[in-house]
Design an enzyme around this catalytic site. Structure first.
Site, PDB file in Angstrom:
ATOM      1  N   ASP A  38       0.853  -1.184   0.000  1.00  0.00           N
ATOM      2  CA  ASP A  38       0.000   0.000   0.000  1.00  0.00           C
ATOM      3  C   ASP A  38       0.889   1.234   0.000  1.00  0.00           C
ATOM      4  O   ASP A  38       1.603   1.478   0.968  1.00  0.00           O
ATOM      5  CB  ASP A  38      -0.897   0.015   1.242  1.00  0.00           C
ATOM      6  CG  ASP A  38      -1.790  -1.216   1.323  1.00  0.00           C
ATOM      7  OD1 ASP A  38      -2.022  -1.820   0.273  1.00  0.00           O
ATOM      8  OD2 ASP A  38      -2.232  -1.546   2.433  1.00  0.00           O
ATOM      9  N   ASP A  96       4.802   6.017   6.429  1.00  0.00           N
ATOM     10  CA  ASP A  96       6.247   5.917   6.560  1.00  0.00           C
ATOM     11  C   ASP A  96       6.903   6.299   5.242  1.00  0.00           C
ATOM     12  O   ASP A  96       6.581   5.755   4.191  1.00  0.00           O
ATOM     13  CB  ASP A  96       6.619   4.477   6.943  1.00  0.00           C
ATOM     14  CG  ASP A  96       8.104   4.323   7.186  1.00  0.00           C
ATOM     15  OD1 ASP A  96       8.729   5.332   7.546  1.00  0.00           O
ATOM     16  OD2 ASP A  96       8.629   3.221   7.003  1.00  0.00           O
ATOM     17  N   SER A 355      31.574  36.383  21.161  1.00  0.00           N
ATOM     18  CA  SER A 355      31.451  35.847  22.503  1.00  0.00           C
ATOM     19  C   SER A 355      31.917  36.871  23.546  1.00  0.00           C
ATOM     20  O   SER A 355      31.466  38.010  23.548  1.00  0.00           O
ATOM     21  CB  SER A 355      32.230  34.534  22.606  1.00  0.00           C
ATOM     22  OG  SER A 355      31.831  33.796  23.743  1.00  0.00           O
ATOM     23  N   ASP A 638      26.556  31.312  19.576  1.00  0.00           N
ATOM     24  CA  ASP A 638      27.952  31.714  19.681  1.00  0.00           C
ATOM     25  C   ASP A 638      28.744  31.032  18.555  1.00  0.00           C
ATOM     26  O   ASP A 638      28.567  29.842  18.292  1.00  0.00           O
ATOM     27  CB  ASP A 638      28.467  31.254  21.049  1.00  0.00           C
ATOM     28  CG  ASP A 638      29.801  31.862  21.427  1.00  0.00           C
ATOM     29  OD1 ASP A 638      30.652  32.000  20.536  1.00  0.00           O
ATOM     30  OD2 ASP A 638      29.995  32.158  22.609  1.00  0.00           O
TER      31      ASP A 638
END
Length: 804
Positions: A38, A96, A355, A638
């Site tokens: 199917d 699926d 940073s 960062d």
């Protein structure tokens, strides 16, 4: 605004196109199992429709045939990749996905019918047990005026139209009393779905015109769950309405009577609020003109030049700082102080940071004339913030205060994220009271060219399922603009966090305080496990893997003409697997903000554009539907999770940087610099090789100079690793330490046992002073090398313009 050539992108085009698909499947080879019993096929063309179409399910057949036709209206000037998925409809595994195929529609020529046979297995496997999907494509022209596009050769903005809807008040009030509301949906619009309330009975839908938008209307109980899919009794294609004229539509009700809707469709101006272009913005060009006058004076004083430098001969010098928490913040203060003492700071036109080094710049740029003042005053002002205990700022009482502010932001329209919480904690760590300054306000510190232009760096990544190794994009922030180097797309700094659609500003939110940006730039907690696993490898292993993946990606693109990509199905199913996947791949402290590139399309030949190629460094770059314009929000982190180096913006060829004073605050000397140099080599970006001797690696010195005489485009790099070398014996250049001063030269920079590790948020006064003095000394004792590099850059500039 678009570039001039982009305005005429399709001026010679007279038609757009409609595409039909007749998918069918056959078996080639006896006894081969082609598909599950199917199965059905879905078709999705993100560049032409937000809807995913599907065939009927053919049951109990090994050789299913659909013979169904699907139509899409496409714009041939953009990249159109059709995604076909073969699904197995099983009892235990519903819907699926078995196979995914991407097909580039550029392979189909107008007027032609093309039969494509897609092999659904690798070549070796398919020869033994063949599986194929056959799809017939036909491209037909539709007469009509050409669509006006705006493009920079990589991104494309399409035309928008606006649907105005007014709901009859009387019937709306009756419905609300009966606990019912009116649901209006235009899937092809920015708004998507809207509904009536007591105070809202008029609506705007901003629609992608070429997608042929459709208005759907239905009644729904207020108590009904949102998202329930029920039929729409009224479906109205907007193309049926005369442009600019109001039309009344009646929708009968079961209770009797009818709902009256007043509709009007209008065109929307093409003026964009996103700047599409790789040139520097006008404000930055004006800044450079003013700054070069300051730099020319500084060069004249340093080298006693006999004549005033014309603007074209003034070298562009930049300071590049890496991250590293308070270590980077403190060391950058010391480095800048030393450059000021040497009268070199006025030679600098750009300062980039990432940073922890961003914390230094956001403090300094609150002062409009910081570089003209004694930096020791700034250092003494920030010192108490670095020394103070931070425990009180993460107490339950404090967290309640932070939460209140975040709730208020969410109510205003900002996207909630844990990074915003970290931003407020960080602000408390570094300030005694809320810092009300904003990024755009830093323009006052550069409006006369009195200070270098600050650039802050972050990375856009995927919030789940991918490490920064797999996908990341350099993003820069400066007082004028925020934008992507790769896409050549920028917005005004004050519009960051606002809502955009197809290059247009939809809802302007107040500009965030600078702390919320600092939370993004220094988001040291956004690491996911995939990042951690990647960083467990050595730098050599990393680059070997990255280069290999990139070369395989390029080879696939070259061999296949960029037309077909096959992907294995995702076989992971079940709740347990889903939970494990979240633990593995989710970013615990991810930052989310509205995507200002949302819905922009990719130009048909974007992969051939040189500006894009420079930053084309992930396997997703050839898949338009996986790139940033297709996402509703950005996930900003960062940069340290890829390369802890803020120099990407300095390598923009339009900035034409001659000298980079590279301040590497990594605890392992040279590591980040070498990785960045390797990155540039792979990308074909002009940058000198970083060649070091074994002695240099064992006993690194304070300063190294790298250049590439064979490529005049490559900048001269003056590298300062964070090392304690001659500082152990000298308090200042040429001044030896006395026995009582020797302890002041012992700076613990051990990768594991150092008090300066990135996650340490408080320093002792002794450790702060040592690190500050070390970073100051390392610059001062390297004066001759810096001056030599500046002089060399000056000579290169003069030679180039003399030859010109």
């Amino acid at each position: 605004m678009a570039t001039s050539w982009a305005q005429d992108l399709i001026s010679s085009e007279q038609f757009d196109y409609r595409l039909s698909y007749s998918p069918m499947e056959r078996v080639l080879g006896c006894g081969a199992r082609v598909f599950p019993f199917d199965c059905y096929v879905t078709l999705h063309l993100p560049s032409a429709s937000c809807e995913k179409f599907r065939t009927r399910t053919v049951r109990d057949s090994r050789k299913p045939v659909w013979n169904e036709t699907f139509y899409f209206r496409i714009q041939t000037q953009i990249k159109n990749i059709l995604q076909l998925e073969v699904h197995g409809d099983h009892l235990f595994s519903k819907n699926d996905v078995q196979v995914v195929v991407d097909f580039d529609l550029a392979k189909v020529q107008p007027g032609a019918t093309v039969l494509e046979i897609f092999s659904l297995k690798p070549e070796k496997e398919n020869s033994l047990n063949p599986e194929f999907l056959e799809v017939e494509f036909k491209l037909s022209a539709i007469a009509g005026p050409p669509e006006h596009l705006i493009s920079n050769g990589v991104l494309v903005a399409q035309e928008l139209s606006v649907l105005e809807v007014i709901v009859g008040k009387e019937v709306n009030e009756q419905l609300l009393k009966a606990k019912k509301t009116i649901i209006l949906t235009v899937q092809e619009s920015y708004e998507g779905t809207q509904k009536t309330t007591k105070d809202v009975d008029s609506f705007l839908f901003h629609c992608i015109k070429s997608w042929e938008p459709v208005l759907k209307v239905k009644f729904q109980s207020i108590s009904h769950e949102e998202g329930t899919d029920s039929a729409y009794p009224l479906v109205l294609p907007l193309k049926q309405f005369p442009l600019g004229q109001e039309v009344k539509v009646r929708l009968p009700r079961e209770e009797g009577g009818a709902l009256e809707l007043y509709l009007r469709v209008i065109d929307w101006s093409q003026n964009l609020d996103v700047r599409l272009g790789y040139e520097l913005c006008a404000a930055e060009q004006d800044f450079l003109h003013k700054r070069k006058q300051v730099v020319a004076d500084a060069f004249n004083k340093l080298f006693n030049l006999r004549r005033y430098l014309p603007e074209d001969e003034v070298p562009v010098v930049a300071v590049m700082a890496t991250g590293g928490g308070l270590r980077a913040m403190t060391a950058l203060y010391g480095n800048l102080l030393a450059l000021q003492k040497l009268n070199i700071l006025d030679c600098v036109s750009y300062i980039t940071s990432a940073s922890g080094s961003t914390w230094t710049l956001t403090n300094l740029y609150q002062d409009a004339n910081w570089s003209q003042k004694n930096l020791e005053e700034h250092i003494q002002a920030v010192k108490p913030q670095i020394l103070k205990s931070k425990w009180d700022y993460i107490s339950v009482e404090r967290l309640k205060v932070y939460h209140k502010e975040l709730v208020e932001r969410a109510e205003m329209g900002y996207l909630p994220s844990f990074t915003a919480l970290w931003a407020l904690v960080l602000e408390a760590f570094l300030h005694d009271k809320p810092n009300e300054s904003k990024l755009s306000e830093q323009r006052s510190a550069i409006n006369q060219g009195q200070n270098p232009l600050p650039i802050y760096t972050a990375m856009n990544v995927k919030d789940k399922d991918f490490s920064t190794f797999d996908f990341r994009e350099w993003m820069e922030f400066n007082p004028y603009e925020v934008g992507f180097l790769k896409y050549g797309a920028y917005i005004s700094a004050e519009d960051f966090d606002s809502k955009f659609f197809m290059g247009k500003l939809m809802k302007r939110l107040p500009e965030s305080r600078i702390c919320y940006l600092e939370g993004i730039w220094s988001n040291i907690f956004s690491l996911n496990l995939l990042d951690g696993l990647y960083w467990c490898s050595t730098p050599d292993e990393f680059w070997e893997r990255w280069v290999k993946d990139m070369s395989e990606s390029e080879r696939k693109y070259s061999e296949d003409g960029g037309t077909t990509v096959y992907k294995p199905p995702d076989t992971a199913t079940g709740k347990l697997c889903e939970i494990f996947n979240d633990i593995l791949t989710d970013r615990p402290l991810k930052g989310a903000t509205h995507n200002f590139l949302r819905s922009l399309a990719m130009y048909k030949d974007y992969m051939q554009q040189s500006n894009f190629i420079q930053w084309n460094d992930t396997v997703f770059d050839e898949s338009p539907s996986k790139l940033t314009p297709s996402a509703e929000s950005l996930c900003l982190t960062d940069i340290c999770y890829f390369i802890n180096n803020s120099g990407s913006s300095l390598l923009n060829p339009k900035r034409n940087v001659d000298v980079i004073i590279m301040l590497d605050y990594g605890v392992i000397p040279f590591k980040q610099t070498e990785m960045f140099a390797d990155y540039c080599e792979v990308q074909g970006i002009p940058f000198p090789k970083v060649e070091l001797s074994e002695e240099d690696r064992k006993n690194p010195k304070e300063c190294y100079v790298f250049s590439d005489d064979s490529d005049p485009r490559a900048p001269i790099v003056v590298l300062f690793p964070l090392v304690d070398s001659s500082f152990k014996e000298y308090t200042a250049p040429g001044v030896k330490r006395t026995p009582s001063e020797m302890s002041g030269g012992e700076v613990n920079l051990h990768p594991i046992y150092s008090p300066y590790q990135t996650l340490h948020v408080t320093y002792s006064e002794e450790n702060f002073d040592k690190l500050l003095n070390l970073s100051t000394y390392n610059i001062l004792c390297s004066k001759d090398k810096i001056l030599h590099a500046l002089q060399y850059a000056l000579q290169k500039r003069q030679n180039i313009w003399t030859r010109g």
